[in-house]
Design an enzyme around this catalytic site. Structure first.
Site, PDB file in Angstrom:
ATOM      1  N   PRO A   9       0.790  -1.228   0.000  1.00 59.12           N
ATOM      2  CA  PRO A   9       0.000   0.000   0.000  1.00 59.12           C
ATOM      3  C   PRO A   9       0.824   1.281   0.000  1.00 59.12           C
ATOM      4  CG  PRO A   9      -0.162  -1.141   2.122  1.00 59.12           C
ATOM      5  CD  PRO A   9       0.509  -2.085   1.163  1.00 59.12           C
ATOM      6  N   ASN A  10       0.375   2.196  -0.825  1.00 57.84           N
ATOM      7  CA  ASN A  10       0.936   3.548  -0.923  1.00 57.84           C
ATOM      8  C   ASN A  10       2.296   3.624  -1.600  1.00 57.84           C
ATOM      9  OD1 ASN A  10      -1.269   4.843   0.528  1.00 57.84           O
ATOM     10  ND2 ASN A  10      -0.480   3.780   2.327  1.00 57.84           N
ATOM     11  N   ARG A  17       4.448  11.193  -2.081  1.00 62.46           N
ATOM     12  CA  ARG A  17       4.348  11.151  -0.614  1.00 62.46           C
ATOM     13  C   ARG A  17       5.735  11.365   0.031  1.00 62.46           C
ATOM     14  NH1 ARG A  17       4.514   4.724   1.063  1.00 62.46           N
ATOM     15  NH2 ARG A  17       4.087   5.504   3.151  1.00 62.46           N
ATOM     16  N   TYR A  22      11.080   9.057   1.159  1.00 69.73           N
ATOM     17  CA  TYR A  22      11.033   8.048   0.094  1.00 69.73           C
ATOM     18  C   TYR A  22      11.686   8.488  -1.212  1.00 69.73           C
ATOM     19  CZ  TYR A  22       7.831   5.850   3.356  1.00 69.73           C
ATOM     20  OH  TYR A  22       7.279   5.277   4.479  1.00 69.73           O
ATOM     21  N   ASN A  74       8.118  -5.398  -1.118  1.00 71.06           N
ATOM     22  CA  ASN A  74       8.050  -4.283  -0.170  1.00 71.06           C
ATOM     23  C   ASN A  74       6.619  -4.291   0.355  1.00 71.06           C
ATOM     24  OD1 ASN A  74       7.889  -1.949   1.267  1.00 71.06           O
ATOM     25  ND2 ASN A  74       8.908  -0.660  -0.267  1.00 71.06           N
ATOM     26  N   ALA A  77       3.287  -0.764   4.742  1.00 68.72           N
ATOM     27  CA  ALA A  77       2.754  -0.753   6.116  1.00 68.72           C
ATOM     28  C   ALA A  77       2.377  -2.149   6.604  1.00 68.72           C
ATOM     29  CB  ALA A  77       1.555   0.182   6.200  1.00 68.72           C
ATOM     30  N   HIS A  80       4.429  -4.326   9.140  1.00 67.63           N
ATOM     31  CA  HIS A  80       4.352  -4.187  10.598  1.00 67.63           C
ATOM     32  C   HIS A  80       3.046  -4.703  11.188  1.00 67.63           C
ATOM     33  CE1 HIS A  80       7.556  -1.577   9.297  1.00 67.63           C
ATOM     34  NE2 HIS A  80       6.713  -0.756   8.712  1.00 67.63           N
ATOM     35  N   ASP A  87       2.430 -15.352   6.758  1.00 64.21           N
ATOM     36  CA  ASP A  87       2.055 -16.770   6.577  1.00 64.21           C
ATOM     37  C   ASP A  87       2.184 -17.196   5.116  1.00 64.21           C
ATOM     38  OD1 ASP A  87       1.530 -17.329   9.217  1.00 64.21           O
ATOM     39  OD2 ASP A  87      -0.657 -17.250   9.029  1.00 64.21           O
ATOM     40  N   GLU A  99      12.839  -9.102   1.456  1.00 65.23           N
ATOM     41  CA  GLU A  99      12.024  -7.956   1.877  1.00 65.23           C
ATOM     42  C   GLU A  99      12.808  -6.673   1.613  1.00 65.23           C
ATOM     43  OE1 GLU A  99      10.387  -8.361   5.883  1.00 65.23           O
ATOM     44  OE2 GLU A  99      10.675  -6.216   6.190  1.00 65.23           O
ATOM     45  N   HIS A 101      12.776  -2.282   1.815  1.00 63.11           N
ATOM     46  CA  HIS A 101      12.185  -1.011   2.229  1.00 63.11           C
ATOM     47  C   HIS A 101      13.015   0.121   1.663  1.00 63.11           C
ATOM     48  CE1 HIS A 101       9.455  -3.078   4.841  1.00 63.11           C
ATOM     49  NE2 HIS A 101      10.472  -3.813   5.230  1.00 63.11           N
ATOM     50  N   LEU A 102      12.342   1.096   1.123  1.00 62.26           N
ATOM     51  CA  LEU A 102      13.047   2.263   0.577  1.00 62.26           C
ATOM     52  C   LEU A 102      13.779   2.993   1.697  1.00 62.26           C
ATOM     53  CD1 LEU A 102      10.065   3.411  -1.637  1.00 62.26           C
ATOM     54  CD2 LEU A 102      12.295   2.708  -2.539  1.00 62.26           C
ATOM     55  N   SER A 103      13.097   3.139   2.827  1.00 57.71           N
ATOM     56  CA  SER A 103      13.678   3.852   3.971  1.00 57.71           C
ATOM     57  C   SER A 103      14.295   2.846   4.939  1.00 57.71           C
ATOM     58  CB  SER A 103      12.573   4.645   4.682  1.00 57.71           C
ATOM     59  OG  SER A 103      11.604   3.765   5.230  1.00 57.71           O
ATOM     60  N   ARG A 108      13.475   4.714  12.093  1.00 47.64           N
ATOM     61  CA  ARG A 108      12.244   5.505  12.111  1.00 47.64           C
ATOM     62  C   ARG A 108      11.429   5.194  13.374  1.00 47.64           C
ATOM     63  NH1 ARG A 108       9.349   5.075   6.534  1.00 47.64           N
ATOM     64  NH2 ARG A 108       8.174   6.794   7.493  1.00 47.64           N
ATOM     65  N   ARG A 112       7.699   0.862  13.342  1.00 48.70           N
ATOM     66  CA  ARG A 112       8.208   0.357  12.055  1.00 48.70           C
ATOM     67  C   ARG A 112       9.397  -0.594  12.230  1.00 48.70           C
ATOM     68  NH1 ARG A 112       5.599   3.678   8.192  1.00 48.70           N
ATOM     69  NH2 ARG A 112       5.122   5.718   9.084  1.00 48.70           N
TER      70      ARG A 112
HETATM   71  C1  DQA Z   1       8.254   1.271   3.633  1.00 49.56           C
HETATM   72  C2  DQA Z   1       8.362   1.491   5.161  1.00 49.56           C
HETATM   73  C3  DQA Z   1       7.039   1.231   5.836  1.00 49.56           C
HETATM   74  O1  DQA Z   1       7.166   1.452   7.242  1.00 49.56           O
HETATM   75  C4  DQA Z   1       5.981   2.182   5.310  1.00 49.56           C
HETATM   76  O2  DQA Z   1       4.729   1.891   5.878  1.00 49.56           O
HETATM   77  C5  DQA Z   1       5.908   2.215   3.824  1.00 49.56           C
HETATM   78  C6  DQA Z   1       7.136   2.103   3.035  1.00 49.56           C
HETATM   79  C7  DQA Z   1       9.554   1.642   2.894  1.00 49.56           C
HETATM   80  O3  DQA Z   1       9.663   1.265   1.728  1.00 49.56           O
HETATM   81  O4  DQA Z   1      10.434   2.311   3.456  1.00 49.56           O
HETATM   82  O5  DQA Z   1       4.843   2.427   3.252  1.00 49.56           O
HETATM   83  O6  DQA Z   1       8.007  -0.100   3.395  1.00 49.56           O
END
Ligand code: DQA
Length: 148
Positions: A9-10, A17, A22, A74, A77, A80, A87, A99, A101-103, A108, A112
């Site tokens: 998501p997002n 955003r 990001y 990725n 959210a 977490h 599963d 896995e 994550h951009l950040s 953070r 997270r």
């Molecule tokens: C994220 C980090 C997550 O905590 C956050 O909810 C995201 C992006 C990242 O790519 O850094 O939406 O997965």
């Protein structure tokens, strides 16, 4: 080799955003970058993004039934919160999952720091921006080649 590249998501809002977290590269350009780098490595990729937890579970299961060689995810959210995605990753082992994550989620907010998915992934790549997806593909390639 064929990899599934999954984004939660997002992630489609990246470039719009929270640019200080990001970055400024938009989602379309990140996907183009991933496809370009996959091409250079002779890897087929299917890229899929969803804002819905169950769609991501379906995609993970599909990667298994279509005999893909690995998944880069990725979970955003859902990292977490989602036992369902964790599963699904566990269910499809031995397909390797990395896995991304951009950040750097460890630098953070406290909420997270924990990932439900990480225990079932071969590695977690964080804090490298879009390059992280390429690093994850390279980890998968190495993992698959080691098993040959
Ligand atoms: C994220 C980090 C997550 O905590 C956050 O909810 C995201 C992006 C990242 O790519 O850094 O939406 O997965």
């Amino acid at each position: 080799m064929k990899f599934m590249i999954l984004n939660g998501p997002n992630i489609n809002m990246v470039g719009i955003r929270e640019k200080s977290i990001y970055g400024t590269m938009n989602f379309e350009n990140i996907i183009a970058y991933i496809k370009d780098e996959a091409n250079k490595r002779n890897i087929d990729v299917e890229c899929y993004q969803s804002n819905h937890e169950g769609d991501l579970v379906d995609a993970i299961q599909r990667a298994y039934f279509e005999h893909m060689d690995g998944i880069v995810i990725n979970p955003a959210a859902y990292t977490h919160t989602s036992v369902a995605i964790a599963d699904a990753i566990k269910a499809i082992s031995p397909i390797p999952v990395v896995e991304v994550h951009l950040s750097d989620i460890k630098q953070r907010e406290e909420f997270r720091h924990h990932s439900y998915c990480a225990p079932y992934c071969i590695e977690q790549v964080k804090g490298h921006g879009p390059l992280g997806y390429i690093m994850a593909m390279d980890i998968l390639i190495k993992n698959v080649e080691e098993k040959l």
